[in-house]
Design an enzyme around this catalytic site. Sequence first.
Site, mmCIF file in Angstrom:
data_model
loop_
_atom_site.group_PDB
_atom_site.id
_atom_site.type_symbol
_atom_site.label_atom_id
_atom_site.label_comp_id
_atom_site.label_asym_id
_atom_site.label_seq_id
_atom_site.Cartn_x
_atom_site.Cartn_y
_atom_site.Cartn_z
ATOM 1 N N HIS A 1 40.944 -1.994 82.266
ATOM 2 C CA HIS A 1 41.814 -2.240 83.420
ATOM 3 C C HIS A 1 42.700 -3.456 83.178
ATOM 4 O O HIS A 1 43.874 -3.478 83.552
ATOM 5 C CB HIS A 1 40.947 -2.442 84.665
ATOM 6 C CG HIS A 1 41.685 -2.251 85.949
ATOM 7 N ND1 HIS A 1 41.108 -2.469 87.175
ATOM 8 C CD2 HIS A 1 42.971 -1.870 86.214
ATOM 9 C CE1 HIS A 1 42.004 -2.228 88.122
ATOM 10 N NE2 HIS A 1 43.125 -1.865 87.578
ATOM 11 N N ASP B 1 38.772 -6.859 84.036
ATOM 12 C CA ASP B 1 37.711 -5.931 83.639
ATOM 13 C C ASP B 1 38.155 -4.922 82.587
ATOM 14 O O ASP B 1 39.329 -4.594 82.503
ATOM 15 C CB ASP B 1 37.165 -5.204 84.879
ATOM 16 C CG ASP B 1 38.211 -4.480 85.692
ATOM 17 O OD1 ASP B 1 39.263 -5.076 85.977
ATOM 18 O OD2 ASP B 1 37.983 -3.318 86.056
ATOM 19 N N HIS C 1 36.700 0.319 83.708
ATOM 20 C CA HIS C 1 36.646 -0.765 84.675
ATOM 21 C C HIS C 1 35.216 -1.293 84.782
ATOM 22 O O HIS C 1 34.270 -0.593 84.427
ATOM 23 C CB HIS C 1 37.004 -0.261 86.080
ATOM 24 C CG HIS C 1 38.278 0.501 86.194
ATOM 25 N ND1 HIS C 1 39.394 -0.006 86.816
ATOM 26 C CD2 HIS C 1 38.618 1.763 85.805
ATOM 27 C CE1 HIS C 1 40.366 0.889 86.797
ATOM 28 N NE2 HIS C 1 39.912 1.981 86.182
ATOM 29 N N TYR C 2 35.039 -2.480 85.325
ATOM 30 C CA TYR C 2 33.744 -2.814 85.919
ATOM 31 C C TYR C 2 33.924 -2.830 87.429
ATOM 32 O O TYR C 2 35.038 -3.017 87.942
ATOM 33 C CB TYR C 2 33.150 -4.106 85.378
ATOM 34 C CG TYR C 2 33.849 -5.428 85.643
ATOM 35 C CD1 TYR C 2 34.433 -5.750 86.860
ATOM 36 C CD2 TYR C 2 33.852 -6.413 84.653
ATOM 37 C CE1 TYR C 2 35.017 -6.984 87.099
ATOM 38 C CE2 TYR C 2 34.451 -7.653 84.874
ATOM 39 C CZ TYR C 2 35.025 -7.929 86.103
ATOM 40 O OH TYR C 2 35.603 -9.151 86.333
ATOM 41 N N THR C 3 32.801 -2.625 88.141
ATOM 42 C CA THR C 3 32.895 -2.519 89.593
ATOM 43 C C THR C 3 33.184 -3.873 90.253
ATOM 44 O O THR C 3 33.850 -3.927 91.286
ATOM 45 C CB THR C 3 31.592 -1.947 90.173
ATOM 46 O OG1 THR C 3 30.478 -2.688 89.672
ATOM 47 C CG2 THR C 3 31.441 -0.473 89.799
ATOM 48 N N GLU D 1 34.370 3.708 86.338
ATOM 49 C CA GLU D 1 33.852 2.428 86.827
ATOM 50 C C GLU D 1 32.463 2.213 86.232
ATOM 51 O O GLU D 1 31.604 3.105 86.286
ATOM 52 C CB GLU D 1 33.751 2.425 88.356
ATOM 53 C CG GLU D 1 35.092 2.370 89.068
ATOM 54 C CD GLU D 1 35.638 0.946 89.178
ATOM 55 O OE1 GLU D 1 34.967 0.004 88.707
ATOM 56 O OE2 GLU D 1 36.749 0.790 89.741
#
Length: 233
Positions: A132, A142, A25-27, A90
């Site tokens: 994600h 993401d 994921h990215y945050t 993340e």
Amino acid sequence: MNAIIDCPSPNHDERTLPVSMLVLHYTGMQDAASAIARLTDAEAKVSSHYLVAEDGQVMRLVGEDRRAWHAGKALWRGISDVNSASIGIEIVNPGHEFGYRPFPASQMDALVPLVADIVQRYGIEPANVVGHSDVAPARKQDPGELFDWELLARLGLAVPRPRKNLADPHWTPGGFLLALERFGYDVSDGPAAVTAFQRRFRPETVDGIADGECRAILLRLLLDREPIANAPA
């Protein structure tokens, strides 16, 4: 691998499936502090197993034996409880909402050994190292088109983008979606599924349109995995 800092999140419960996937994921928040605060807030009801900061610092939020709440409503290759079947990481990045940017080398240098360690310990196949957006295409973008999937692929940690022996099968739009579903995607939102596929395997043009290049890439991915007789018609 860098030392890992424990930063416990209360947001987890029991797994009901063995670990067979890794979800990146990215945050998608303005800074790391905001992301950490949210991922450890009991009221937010979200978490991940690890977080990798832009400077390369790695934090452990949830023990791997527990089900972290990172994927939400998701589907991959028939698995609908993705949280139970996966480890979630993340990666700090402001995301498309707050100024999406490339992931710095220091961050990737920390992420790669973490991914390699997890994949090796659980025997996770490259096709199950996903973003994600791959498992929730209608909801998520993401880690996005700037994430260096090719780096992971070169190290055998993710499926590489096919670049040789490409041939357009000239599937109809519906045929492309059937092939995409066979590969593992939830295609209930067709354009979103195509867009997610492009972010992952053809990131230079992300427009939700399954053109000849997309068809050729997907066919090659399926042929590399299955006998030719089982390829979509």
